[in-house]
Design an enzyme around this catalytic site. Structure first.
Site, PDB file in Angstrom:
ATOM      1  N   HIS A   1       0.864  -1.354   0.055  1.00  0.00           N
ATOM      2  CA  HIS A   1       0.023   0.099   0.069  1.00  0.00           C
ATOM      3  C   HIS A   1       0.762   1.231  -0.045  1.00  0.00           C
ATOM      4  O   HIS A   1       0.630   2.123   0.821  1.00  0.00           O
ATOM      5  CB  HIS A   1      -1.124  -0.016   0.960  1.00  0.00           C
ATOM      6  CG  HIS A   1      -0.754  -0.306   2.580  1.00  0.00           C
ATOM      7  ND1 HIS A   1       0.223   0.515   3.032  1.00  0.00           N
ATOM      8  CD2 HIS A   1      -1.419  -1.077   3.349  1.00  0.00           C
ATOM      9  CE1 HIS A   1       0.273   0.115   4.499  1.00  0.00           C
ATOM     10  NE2 HIS A   1      -0.548  -0.952   4.629  1.00  0.00           N
TER      11      HIS A   1
ATOM     12  N   HIS B   1      -4.940  -9.736  14.009  1.00  0.00           N
ATOM     13  CA  HIS B   1      -4.994  -8.706  13.280  1.00  0.00           C
ATOM     14  C   HIS B   1      -5.985  -8.703  12.221  1.00  0.00           C
ATOM     15  O   HIS B   1      -5.591  -9.706  11.445  1.00  0.00           O
ATOM     16  CB  HIS B   1      -3.641  -8.092  12.997  1.00  0.00           C
ATOM     17  CG  HIS B   1      -3.569  -6.705  12.275  1.00  0.00           C
ATOM     18  ND1 HIS B   1      -4.606  -5.882  12.278  1.00  0.00           N
ATOM     19  CD2 HIS B   1      -2.592  -6.215  11.619  1.00  0.00           C
ATOM     20  CE1 HIS B   1      -4.133  -4.809  11.583  1.00  0.00           C
ATOM     21  NE2 HIS B   1      -2.954  -5.133  10.958  1.00  0.00           N
TER      22      HIS B   1
ATOM     23  N   GLU C   1      -6.369  -6.891   9.439  1.00  0.00           N
ATOM     24  CA  GLU C   1      -5.870  -6.537   7.803  1.00  0.00           C
ATOM     25  C   GLU C   1      -5.574  -7.786   7.271  1.00  0.00           C
ATOM     26  O   GLU C   1      -4.971  -8.539   7.762  1.00  0.00           O
ATOM     27  CB  GLU C   1      -4.533  -5.688   8.103  1.00  0.00           C
ATOM     28  CG  GLU C   1      -4.234  -4.945   6.794  1.00  0.00           C
ATOM     29  CD  GLU C   1      -3.247  -3.794   6.984  1.00  0.00           C
ATOM     30  OE1 GLU C   1      -2.591  -3.533   8.144  1.00  0.00           O
ATOM     31  OE2 GLU C   1      -3.257  -3.190   5.909  1.00  0.00           O
TER      32      GLU C   1
ATOM     33  N   ASP D   1      -3.651  -8.792   5.061  1.00  0.00           N
ATOM     34  CA  ASP D   1      -2.452  -9.595   4.687  1.00  0.00           C
ATOM     35  C   ASP D   1      -2.202 -10.933   5.848  1.00  0.00           C
ATOM     36  O   ASP D   1      -1.664 -11.916   5.533  1.00  0.00           O
ATOM     37  CB  ASP D   1      -1.234  -8.771   4.931  1.00  0.00           C
ATOM     38  CG  ASP D   1      -1.303  -8.020   5.925  1.00  0.00           C
ATOM     39  OD1 ASP D   1      -2.127  -7.538   6.685  1.00  0.00           O
ATOM     40  OD2 ASP D   1       0.038  -7.380   6.354  1.00  0.00           O
TER      41      ASP D   1
ATOM     42  N   HIS E   1      -1.441  -2.180  15.013  1.00  0.00           N
ATOM     43  CA  HIS E   1      -1.531  -1.058  13.926  1.00  0.00           C
ATOM     44  C   HIS E   1      -2.995  -0.760  13.737  1.00  0.00           C
ATOM     45  O   HIS E   1      -3.067   0.318  13.119  1.00  0.00           O
ATOM     46  CB  HIS E   1      -0.493  -1.629  12.695  1.00  0.00           C
ATOM     47  CG  HIS E   1      -1.189  -1.391  11.211  1.00  0.00           C
ATOM     48  ND1 HIS E   1      -1.152  -1.973  10.174  1.00  0.00           N
ATOM     49  CD2 HIS E   1      -1.034  -0.008  10.994  1.00  0.00           C
ATOM     50  CE1 HIS E   1      -1.451  -1.090   9.372  1.00  0.00           C
ATOM     51  NE2 HIS E   1      -1.434   0.129   9.566  1.00  0.00           N
TER      52      HIS E   1
ATOM     53  N   ASP F   1       2.038  -7.183  13.739  1.00  0.00           N
ATOM     54  CA  ASP F   1       2.839  -6.139  13.029  1.00  0.00           C
ATOM     55  C   ASP F   1       4.033  -5.622  13.766  1.00  0.00           C
ATOM     56  O   ASP F   1       4.895  -5.283  13.338  1.00  0.00           O
ATOM     57  CB  ASP F   1       1.780  -5.136  12.627  1.00  0.00           C
ATOM     58  CG  ASP F   1       0.961  -5.303  11.422  1.00  0.00           C
ATOM     59  OD1 ASP F   1       1.343  -6.233  10.690  1.00  0.00           O
ATOM     60  OD2 ASP F   1      -0.092  -4.591  11.120  1.00  0.00           O
TER      61      ASP F   1
ATOM     62  N   TYR G   1       9.964  -0.190   8.752  1.00  0.00           N
ATOM     63  CA  TYR G   1       8.590  -0.831   8.906  1.00  0.00           C
ATOM     64  C   TYR G   1       7.974   0.229   9.737  1.00  0.00           C
ATOM     65  O   TYR G   1       7.022   0.687   9.967  1.00  0.00           O
ATOM     66  CB  TYR G   1       8.629  -2.172   9.386  1.00  0.00           C
ATOM     67  CG  TYR G   1       7.216  -2.894   9.612  1.00  0.00           C
ATOM     68  CD1 TYR G   1       6.999  -3.664   8.310  1.00  0.00           C
ATOM     69  CD2 TYR G   1       6.550  -2.670  10.638  1.00  0.00           C
ATOM     70  CE1 TYR G   1       5.643  -4.235   8.592  1.00  0.00           C
ATOM     71  CE2 TYR G   1       5.313  -3.364  10.765  1.00  0.00           C
ATOM     72  CZ  TYR G   1       4.798  -4.176   9.388  1.00  0.00           C
ATOM     73  OH  TYR G   1       3.609  -4.623   9.616  1.00  0.00           O
TER      74      TYR G   1
ATOM     75  N   HIS H   1       5.829 -10.270  10.069  1.00  0.00           N
ATOM     76  CA  HIS H   1       6.340 -10.038   8.736  1.00  0.00           C
ATOM     77  C   HIS H   1       7.931 -10.381   9.293  1.00  0.00           C
ATOM     78  O   HIS H   1       8.403  -9.712   9.929  1.00  0.00           O
ATOM     79  CB  HIS H   1       6.330  -8.621   8.393  1.00  0.00           C
ATOM     80  CG  HIS H   1       4.834  -8.261   7.896  1.00  0.00           C
ATOM     81  ND1 HIS H   1       4.188  -8.916   6.711  1.00  0.00           N
ATOM     82  CD2 HIS H   1       3.900  -7.536   8.295  1.00  0.00           C
ATOM     83  CE1 HIS H   1       2.940  -8.395   6.538  1.00  0.00           C
ATOM     84  NE2 HIS H   1       2.760  -7.552   7.807  1.00  0.00           N
TER      85      HIS H   1
HETATM   86 FE1  FEO Z   1      -1.326  -4.155   9.759  1.00  0.00          FE
HETATM   87 FE2  FEO Z   1       0.600  -6.898   8.518  1.00  0.00          FE
HETATM   88  O1  FEO Z   1      -0.844  -5.680   8.537  1.00  0.00           O
END
Ligand code: FEO
Length: 393
Positions: free
Chosen positions: A24, A78, A80, A82, A145, A164, A192, A223
């Site tokens: 993004h 989370h 989101e 991903d 996040h 995250d 990040y 991640h």
């Molecule tokens: Fe807030 Fe890796 O997503």
């Protein structure tokens, strides 16, 4: 597709996204991973997931260890996509599983996937869930996040599944911080933080305080690599980044049309540099905004320059300032500069944007057409004098 063992019975079963170059708007030149983890106990537990297009590969890793239908808990740290994007596919396979998520996680998952038929248990701050020989303890980490975020701590193994937080966008065959050159892991963790976590630094501070009493052997983010040899280093860095106390470092960020604004940029570079401040020239034509804000993370002085184009600043400068404002860095000192042929509105627009960032401002610098050597020398001396009192000892 092999799982990687973190500790006995605890495995990484995520997937590597080698080709990802944009997340993004954040340039991910090293790719990324989506880290899912499997804990094999009396109640087999899957932690987070991957993007849907990588679901099959994740399930190959899971299937090499257990029958996926036997998964009893799926922790969704989370919403989101991903991390939760493959949840519908997981729940189709693990039909008896219960999703463990935060109160806002429940709202978010229902809004995203409309699956009222899923078993879902909402966990609260400090709540514990026993899975056999092990216990998960949950900490709600709102806004690190999204409003739904939580982290899951595996008590007996002392592993923090931090989602995250502490993440990095790195695609690599290595899974642990001591297998990869530490500088790369730290650089990507910094990038990040600057691009994803910075606006929520107050919440990060609260989270770090809350978690500070936990014994932690490993931090397993969603991640990048798992921290096991440098846990204290990355926690210390997070405390520093979250404190918003930048050092005496200066960024000269600019775009230029006919090199007049660039001449001012070089003069500013000399003025800051000769005042003992490490100063970096950043031409917006050649640097991605997500790399620039990585430098903003520890820079006190942010100088932004643009010539005037059609009564405004150049679009590259405008895009950077929009991105910068959203990330909300604190305790910075700004300076707007630029050149113009007529009108000269760009410097005012840059200055207004820096004010909206809540930066303290040095006096702006603008020149019509091409600044000559006398004007540049006067600028150099004026800026040196002005910053003299602003340098932290
Ligand atoms: Fe807030 Fe890796 O997503």
């Amino acid at each position: 597709m092999k799982p990687i063992q973190l500790k006995e019975g605890v495995y990484w079963v995520g997937e590597i996204d080698w080709d990802l170059r944009n997340f993004h708007g954040y340039s991910t030149q090293r790719g990324s991973t989506y880290n899912a983890y499997l804990v094999i106990d009396e109640k087999i537990t899957l932690i987070d997931g991957v993007r849907p297009y990588l679901f099959d590969k994740m399930m190959q890793r899971v299937s090499s260890l257990i029958d996926p239908a036997s998964i009893q808990y799926v922790i969704s740290n989370h919403v989101e996509m991903d991390h939760s994007g493959s949840l519908p596919l997981i729940m189709d396979v693990a039909k008896n599983a219960t999703v463990l998520t935060s109160p806002n996680g429940q709202k978010g998952l229902l809004a995203h996937y409309k699956r009222k038929d899923w078993n879902m248990n909402v966990v609260q701050m400090d709540e514990e869930v026993n899975i056999g020989k092990r216990t998960f303890k949950f900490f709600l980490t709102q806004m690190v996040h999204w409003p739904d975020n939580m982290v899951s701590y595996l008590v007996e193994d002392k592993i923090l599944f931090s989602n995250d937080a502490f993440g990095q966008h790195i695609a690599s065959p290595e899974r642990f911080d001591d297998e990869l050159y530490f500088g790369i892991a730290l650089e990507e963790a910094k990038k990040y933080y600057a691009n994803i976590v910075l606006p929520y630094s107050l919440q990060v501070k609260k989270t770090l305080d809350k978690l500070s009493s936990l014994p932690i052997d490993m931090i397993a983010p969603s991640h990048g690599i798992v921290w096991r040899s440098h846990v204290n280093n990355i926690v210390t860095e997070y405390n520093t980044w979250a404190s918003n106390e930048p050092r005496n470092k200066c960024l000269i960020i600019y775009d230029t049309m006919w090199k007049s604004t660039e001449k001012i940029a070089h003069t500013l570079h000399a003025a800051f540099n000769h005042s003992g401040i490490g100063t970096k020239m950043i031409n917006l034509r050649h640097n991605h905004i997500s790399d620039i804000v990585t430098d903003v993370l520890d820079a006190r002085f942010i100088c932004v320059g643009s010539p005037t184009l059609n009564s405004n600043m150049l679009p590259t400068v405008s895009a950077f300032l929009t991105y910068l404002k959203g990330l909300s860095p604190k305790n910075r000192i700004g300076l707007a500069f630029g050149s113009y042929g007529w009108g000269g509105q760009s410097v005012r627009h840059v200055e207004e944007a820096l004010k909206e960032c809540d930066f303290d401002l040095l006096e702006n610098i603008k020149f019509q057409y091409i600044p000559d050597e006398t004007q540049l020398q006067e600028t150099y001396e004026k800026v040196r004098q002005e910053i003299g009192g602003k340098i932290d000892s």
